[in-house]
Design an enzyme around this catalytic site. Structure first.
Site, mmCIF file in Angstrom:
data_model
loop_
_atom_site.group_PDB
_atom_site.id
_atom_site.type_symbol
_atom_site.label_atom_id
_atom_site.label_comp_id
_atom_site.label_asym_id
_atom_site.label_seq_id
_atom_site.Cartn_x
_atom_site.Cartn_y
_atom_site.Cartn_z
ATOM 1 N N TYR A 116 10.512 -0.858 -4.007
ATOM 2 C CA TYR A 116 10.109 -2.201 -3.571
ATOM 3 C C TYR A 116 8.616 -2.181 -3.236
ATOM 4 O O TYR A 116 8.124 -1.255 -2.582
ATOM 5 C CB TYR A 116 10.900 -2.625 -2.324
ATOM 6 C CG TYR A 116 10.496 -3.982 -1.786
ATOM 7 C CD1 TYR A 116 11.126 -5.140 -2.233
ATOM 8 C CD2 TYR A 116 9.478 -4.115 -0.845
ATOM 9 C CE1 TYR A 116 10.760 -6.388 -1.753
ATOM 10 C CE2 TYR A 116 9.096 -5.362 -0.368
ATOM 11 C CZ TYR A 116 9.747 -6.488 -0.821
ATOM 12 O OH TYR A 116 9.363 -7.720 -0.351
ATOM 13 N N GLU A 169 5.433 -10.188 -4.671
ATOM 14 C CA GLU A 169 6.555 -9.270 -4.476
ATOM 15 C C GLU A 169 7.033 -8.726 -5.818
ATOM 16 O O GLU A 169 7.294 -9.493 -6.745
ATOM 17 C CB GLU A 169 7.700 -9.988 -3.772
ATOM 18 C CG GLU A 169 8.913 -9.103 -3.517
ATOM 19 C CD GLU A 169 10.082 -9.886 -2.934
ATOM 20 O OE1 GLU A 169 10.511 -9.556 -1.820
ATOM 21 O OE2 GLU A 169 10.554 -10.828 -3.594
#
Length: 409
Positions: free
Chosen positions: A132, A220
């Protein structure tokens, strides 16, 4: 991940513009952030032609909507999943036909879902590990913060709840920019070594440059992946851009897809109003963001539920006030309206005239409570009183909140 401000035990998203995944790849290409090749399609025939551009490659088809959880979502026509592996141009056309112009429901869209107008055909890659990676603006420190985790492919909220120690944050000085030692710290946190570490360092450097250059509010990547053939790739991306800086980026503004946005918020933006829809039944029309937050809080305090955040600003015109009133009345959940104005720059009489104009045009089918204070307040109250409309006056914020909560009970 969405940056939010909190009020009334709920969250209100910041004003940001989002783009589709295929548009994110265009920005990745511009800033040399490696990601799988992909092509967008609007018809089954275009999807088949896109698949033919990658002969011999493993492919994936992805529904393009502004929402996460696409892979686990479902279409209202019964088709399962907004992300599928495909083996041929014919299958690309088949799956596109089941996705395009159909409504996709995910955990983030709610039951209303999102209508799919485009799909992306992209290379599917074998994955060694998922990570992530996000860059966003931190409100508390007014600095960019980079967030990484070895638990990619999962909801970052779940990771934060279950294993918070697996999330690493690095704040970046806004003037000095991203430093080498900060990159090394993040690389080590992900356990990357050798050539993979070098690739990640370059990717992160370019990604941060993209974030700053394009005035992003959020960037993101979930997941960021390593592959068996030794590559580091941004597999999926979500962008948010600061609305206040979009005047500097006409190319990004051109990417805006209004069909993905709340039509009330689109209408509000056309009149330069700050509007965000919520799930309550008491609408608010307020001048000033701080006063709007306080108004929602006091409605909640007295047992009501705010239906929106609506700031008409310090110097709104009669036309803007009229537009704001119509947007409020366009929400079928609204059962009452509280107008709370403290006139500094704002002339209370302008508010009154706008309210009267909109109320007469719409018939004002629901209770309306008005609290006016400040600049030209006596004229504003006189204008409302002379209108003949069924308007309840409030002496202060608390009085207004109590009266509108009682009116919709």
């Amino acid at each position: 991940m969405v940056r939010t401000i909190s009020t009334c035990q709920r969250t209100i998203p910041d004003a940001i513009m989002n783009i589709h995944e295929y548009q994110a790849k265009e920005l990745f290409d511009r800033f040399q952030v490696p990601s799988p090749r992909g092509t967008v399609a609007s018809t089954p025939e275009e999807a088949a032609e896109a698949a033919r551009q990658f002969p011999g490659a493993k492919l994936v088809i992805k529904a393009q909507v502004h929402a996460g959880g696409r892979g686990k979502g479902h279409f209202t026509n019964g088709f399962k999943g907004g992300v599928h592996l495909i083996e041929s141009p014919e299958q690309a056309a088949e799956f596109a036909g089941k996705m395009l112009n159909e409504t996709l429901v995910t955990v983030q869209t709610g039951e209303a879902g999102k209508l799919v107008g485009k799909v992306m055909i992209a290379e599917a890659v074998d994955i060694t590990h998922e990570y992530y990676l996000a860059i966003l603006m931190d409100r508390a420190t007014c600095r960019p913060v980079i967030v990484v985790s070895t638990e990619g492919g999962m909801s970052i909220e779940d990771v934060a709840h279950d294993t918070p120690e697996k999330i690493v944050r690095q704040f970046v000085h806004p003037l000095l920019g991203l430093q080498g030692y900060e990159i090394r710290k993040l690389t080590a946190a992900l356990g990357l070594t050798g050539d993979i570490a070098k690739q990640f360092s370059k990717l992160l450097t370019n990604l941060y440059q993209l974030f700053i250059s394009c005035d992003c509010s959020m960037l993101e990547i979930n997941p960021l992946v390593t592959t068996p053939d030794g590559r580091v790739l941004a597999l999926d991306a979500k962008f948010g851009f600061d609305d206040n800086a979009l005047y500097r980026h006409p190319d990004i503004v051109a990417m805006r897809d209004k069909s993905e946005e709340d039509p009330r918020e689109v209408a509000a933006s056309e009149f330069e109003l700050n509007y965000i829809g919520l799930d309550g039944n008491i609408a608010c029309l307020v001048n000033g963001a701080g006063l709007a937050m306080a108004t929602m809080d006091i409605i909640k305090h007295y047992g009501g539920d705010p239906a929106n955040f609506l700031d008409v600003g310090g110097g709104a015109s009669k036309e803007q006030v009229t537009a704001a009133f119509k947007i409020i009345l366009g929400d079928p959940n609204v059962k009452g309206i509280l107008i709370n104005i403290f006139g500094g720059i704002m002339d209370c009489n302008i508010i009154a005239e706008g309210v009267i104009a909109a109320a007469k045009e719409t018939g004002l089918p629901i209770p309306l409570v008005v609290r006016l204070e400040g600049n030209n307040v006596d004229m504003g109250k006189a204008t409302l009183a002379a209108s003949g409309l069924n308007i309840v006056n409030a002496s202060d914020m608390a009085d207004g909140a109590k009266k509108i909560v009682a009116a919709v009970a």
